[in-house]
Design a protein around this motif. Structure first.
Motif, mmCIF file in Angstrom:
data_model
loop_
_atom_site.group_PDB
_atom_site.id
_atom_site.type_symbol
_atom_site.label_atom_id
_atom_site.label_comp_id
_atom_site.label_asym_id
_atom_site.label_seq_id
_atom_site.Cartn_x
_atom_site.Cartn_y
_atom_site.Cartn_z
ATOM 1 N N LEU A 1 -2.716 5.645 18.973
ATOM 2 C CA LEU A 1 -1.738 6.671 18.588
ATOM 3 C C LEU A 1 -2.085 7.554 17.329
ATOM 4 N N GLY A 2 -3.318 7.331 17.050
ATOM 5 C CA GLY A 2 -4.138 7.822 15.851
ATOM 6 C C GLY A 2 -3.794 7.501 14.403
ATOM 7 N N LEU A 3 -3.421 6.361 14.284
ATOM 8 C CA LEU A 3 -3.212 5.769 12.896
ATOM 9 C C LEU A 3 -4.630 5.160 12.326
ATOM 10 N N ASP A 4 -4.884 5.383 11.322
ATOM 11 C CA ASP A 4 -6.245 4.714 10.952
ATOM 12 C C ASP A 4 -5.831 3.220 10.425
ATOM 13 N N GLU A 5 -6.896 2.522 10.274
ATOM 14 C CA GLU A 5 -6.544 1.048 9.851
ATOM 15 C C GLU A 5 -5.556 0.805 8.952
ATOM 16 N N ARG A 6 -5.882 1.422 7.698
ATOM 17 C CA ARG A 6 -5.021 1.270 6.488
ATOM 18 C C ARG A 6 -3.585 1.491 6.916
ATOM 19 N N GLU A 7 -3.218 2.696 7.611
ATOM 20 C CA GLU A 7 -1.929 2.899 7.990
ATOM 21 C C GLU A 7 -1.258 1.811 9.111
ATOM 22 N N ALA A 8 -2.065 1.570 10.069
ATOM 23 C CA ALA A 8 -1.789 0.350 11.011
ATOM 24 C C ALA A 8 -1.347 -0.816 10.234
ATOM 25 N N LEU A 9 -2.168 -1.295 9.564
ATOM 26 C CA LEU A 9 -1.801 -2.658 9.011
ATOM 27 C C LEU A 9 -0.606 -2.516 7.880
ATOM 28 N N GLY A 10 -0.696 -1.458 7.243
ATOM 29 C CA GLY A 10 0.623 -1.177 6.450
ATOM 30 C C GLY A 10 1.705 -1.175 7.442
ATOM 31 N N ALA A 11 1.658 -0.586 8.382
ATOM 32 C CA ALA A 11 3.016 -0.454 9.262
ATOM 33 C C ALA A 11 3.181 -2.071 9.703
ATOM 34 N N GLY B 1 0.739 -1.253 0.037
ATOM 35 C CA GLY B 1 -0.132 -0.094 0.071
ATOM 36 C C GLY B 1 0.917 1.111 -0.160
ATOM 37 N N GLU B 2 0.143 2.414 0.057
ATOM 38 C CA GLU B 2 0.792 3.618 -0.159
ATOM 39 C C GLU B 2 1.837 4.285 0.895
ATOM 40 N N SER B 3 1.380 4.064 2.277
ATOM 41 C CA SER B 3 2.062 4.561 3.318
ATOM 42 C C SER B 3 2.378 3.705 4.342
ATOM 43 N N VAL B 4 3.758 3.105 3.918
ATOM 44 C CA VAL B 4 4.357 2.155 4.888
ATOM 45 C C VAL B 4 5.606 2.407 5.143
ATOM 46 N N LEU B 5 6.108 3.757 5.461
ATOM 47 C CA LEU B 5 7.362 4.152 5.849
ATOM 48 C C LEU B 5 8.267 3.849 4.765
ATOM 49 N N VAL B 6 8.630 2.611 4.587
ATOM 50 C CA VAL B 6 9.469 2.169 3.547
ATOM 51 C C VAL B 6 9.534 2.844 2.018
ATOM 52 N N ASN B 7 8.180 3.347 1.741
ATOM 53 C CA ASN B 7 8.094 4.060 0.454
ATOM 54 C C ASN B 7 7.437 5.394 0.650
ATOM 55 N N MET B 8 7.761 6.237 2.071
ATOM 56 C CA MET B 8 7.289 7.252 2.170
ATOM 57 C C MET B 8 8.502 8.258 1.959
ATOM 58 N N HIS B 9 8.000 9.627 1.984
ATOM 59 C CA HIS B 9 8.951 10.855 1.691
ATOM 60 C C HIS B 9 8.318 11.903 2.348
ATOM 61 N N GLY B 10 9.154 12.839 2.984
ATOM 62 C CA GLY B 10 8.790 14.346 3.441
ATOM 63 C C GLY B 10 7.935 14.274 4.709
ATOM 64 N N ASP B 11 6.833 15.117 4.700
ATOM 65 C CA ASP B 11 6.180 15.317 5.734
ATOM 66 C C ASP B 11 5.332 14.147 6.313
ATOM 67 N N ASP B 12 4.838 13.567 5.226
ATOM 68 C CA ASP B 12 3.995 12.448 5.710
ATOM 69 C C ASP B 12 4.674 11.302 6.386
ATOM 70 N N LEU C 1 4.336 9.987 10.379
ATOM 71 C CA LEU C 1 4.075 8.416 10.470
ATOM 72 C C LEU C 1 5.038 8.078 11.807
ATOM 73 N N ARG C 2 6.476 8.460 11.374
ATOM 74 C CA ARG C 2 7.602 8.030 12.165
ATOM 75 C C ARG C 2 7.250 8.409 13.594
ATOM 76 N N ARG C 3 6.812 9.768 13.893
ATOM 77 C CA ARG C 3 6.670 10.230 15.109
ATOM 78 C C ARG C 3 5.547 9.493 15.823
ATOM 79 N N ARG C 4 4.494 9.043 14.977
ATOM 80 C CA ARG C 4 3.410 8.375 15.683
ATOM 81 C C ARG C 4 4.030 6.871 16.117
ATOM 82 N N LEU C 5 4.560 6.411 15.321
ATOM 83 C CA LEU C 5 5.313 5.058 15.667
ATOM 84 C C LEU C 5 6.423 4.834 16.595
ATOM 85 N N ALA C 6 6.895 6.118 17.073
ATOM 86 C CA ALA C 6 8.157 6.376 17.890
ATOM 87 C C ALA C 6 7.958 5.614 19.318
#
Ligand code: HEM
Length: 396
Positions: A222-232, A85-96, A100-105
């Motif tokens: 921590l505020g991640l929606d389901e798609r973000e959490a499952l991607g992580a 999927g789109e937002s799984v750290l390893v394929n992300m860049h910049g502010d997004d 996400l890194r901050r929320r996963l810390a």
């Protein structure tokens, strides 16, 4: 140390390094010699990209988020977005990515990770020590596959045994499809990879909807929606099992083959040996980036669209041969975990796992035994060089 003892130690270290080198060649018979043959610190290689083999230039790329990205042609996103999927750290860049890194810390803070590792792996490490002390033969590769699976299972909110050998084989089958010269998976490969991860996603989705005692549940908190959490979760499984399965048996093999395991008589020497082992083995041998803006990279000018292939293992090894008491790792600032905004978020987890297992082996040697490897077999058909089998025995 007398000159003779020192010479013998040097000879054994050289043998240990050669054994690890053979493993790299066995696992990557084409990619490894190909990158080895690229001359100089940086070179444009047709069909591959701009190959960087120098630690300083590698850091320049990793720290310059304006010009180099994990998102773009030939970079990590080409491989992983269709699968994870789109937002799984390893394929992300910049502010997004930063957000996400901050929320996963909190998930990777030592205060969270250390008790997790103790709870998930403490019994296994004690069992490893007990069996070796009892004179039994123990396959360290099988032990670490189980341990890494248990740690990730806890992390993603599954039962301890949920990531078993079968799932591990499926994960390595996914990463094993990656080739240096093939920036994307084919549609059937994507379907196969998704099928393997879907099974996990089902469990994690249930955990996400449950309370905050599991990591997916906590990610919701921590505020991640389901798609973000499952991607992580998918990203943790892909990045957090094979790496440690590559690192630990290779590090132990280097120490055992060179007869230096017994030198790790205190925690400081153990930390230094772990850093040296990670430097020499560099379990993630290559990092990819897409170029967004022109830059001078040493003698070479790179343009937007250039694919950058950082040969991390070559950059790390250029600092010198493996020596658990040496200081070659010091100046590299843990380049084996990357650098900059994508620096390995799981490093505290990896370090806790390595310390725990090495602690067990150190205590066996401190008890007057000498650990040796009685059988070993290289893994084939997977991305990260690893020992499929590494059977240890401790003798008085
Ligand atoms: C010895 C073991 C490990 C090594 C050598 C290692 C190495 C690396 C490296 C080099 C990167 C940066 C890649 C790049 O910039 O292109 C990275 C990123 C990452 N690692 Fe690890 N890793 C290890 C263990 C783990 C573990 C146990 C986890 C557990 C979850 C993990 C999760 C991740 C994640 C999620 C990223 C992506 C971070 C981001 O893009 O922001 N790693 N790792």
């Amino acid at each position: 140390m007398t000159a003779v003892v020192e010479r013998d130690r040097g000879r054994r270290l050289a043998l240990a390094m050669r054994a690890d080198e053979r493993l790299m060649r066995a696992v990557h018979p084409i990619g490894y010699p190909l990158l080895e043959a690229v001359p100089g610190p940086v070179r444009r290689v047709p069909g591959i990209g701009v190959v960087v083999k120098d630690a300083g230039l590698a850091r320049q790329v990793l720290l310059d988020g304006e010009a180099f990205s994990k998102r773009g042609r030939g970079a990590s996103s080409d491989l992983w977005t269709p699968v994870l999927g789109e937002s799984v750290l390893v394929n992300m860049h910049g502010d997004d990515h930063r957000a996400l890194r901050r929320r996963l810390a909190p998930i990777f803070a030592p205060a969270f990770v250390d008790p997790l590792v103790q709870a998930a792996l403490g019994d296994g490490a004690a069992e490893l020590e007990r069996r070796l002390l009892a004179g039994e033969r123990v396959d360290l590769a099988a032990h670490v596959r189980q341990a890494a699976g248990a740690a990730i299972a806890l992390l993603v909110g599954l039962d301890r045994g949920a990531i078993d050998d079968r799932l591990f084989r499926e994960v390595t089958a996914i990463t094993g499809m990656v080739r240096l010269s093939r920036p994307r998976f084919t549609p059937p490969q994507v379907r196969r990879a998704r099928a393997a991860l879907d099974e996990l996603a089902e469990h994690s989705a249930a955990a996400y909807r449950g309370d905050e005692s599991t990591v997916p549940g906590r990610l919701r908190g921590l505020g991640l929606d389901e798609r973000e959490a499952l991607g992580a979760v998918g990203a943790f499984v892909l990045t957090g099992t094979e790496t440690i399965v590559s690192a630990l048996p290779r590090l132990v093999a280097l120490l055992v083959d060179s007869g230096t395991l017994g030198e790790l008589v205190d925690d400081e020497r153990c930390e230094r040996a772990i850093a040296e082992g990670l430097r020499w083995t560099t379990p993630t041998p290559v990092m990819l980036r897409a170029t967004l803006a022109p830059r001078e990279l040493g003698p070479l000018r790179v343009r937007a669209g250039d694919r950058i292939v950082i040969a991390t293992y070559a950059a790390n090894r250029a600092a010198g041969g493996f020596d658990p008491a040496g200081s070659a790792a010091t100046g590299l600032k843990q380049l084996w975990f990357g650098a900059g905004e994508h620096f390995c978020i799981g490093a505290p987890l990896a370090m806790a796992q390595l310390r725990l297992a090495l602690g067990a082996l150190r205590r066996v040697e401190a008890d007057g035994r000498r650990i040796r490897i009685v059988e070993r077999r290289d893994a084939r058909g997977q991305l990260l060089p690893a020992l499929a089998e590494c059977v240890l025995e401790a003798r008085a």
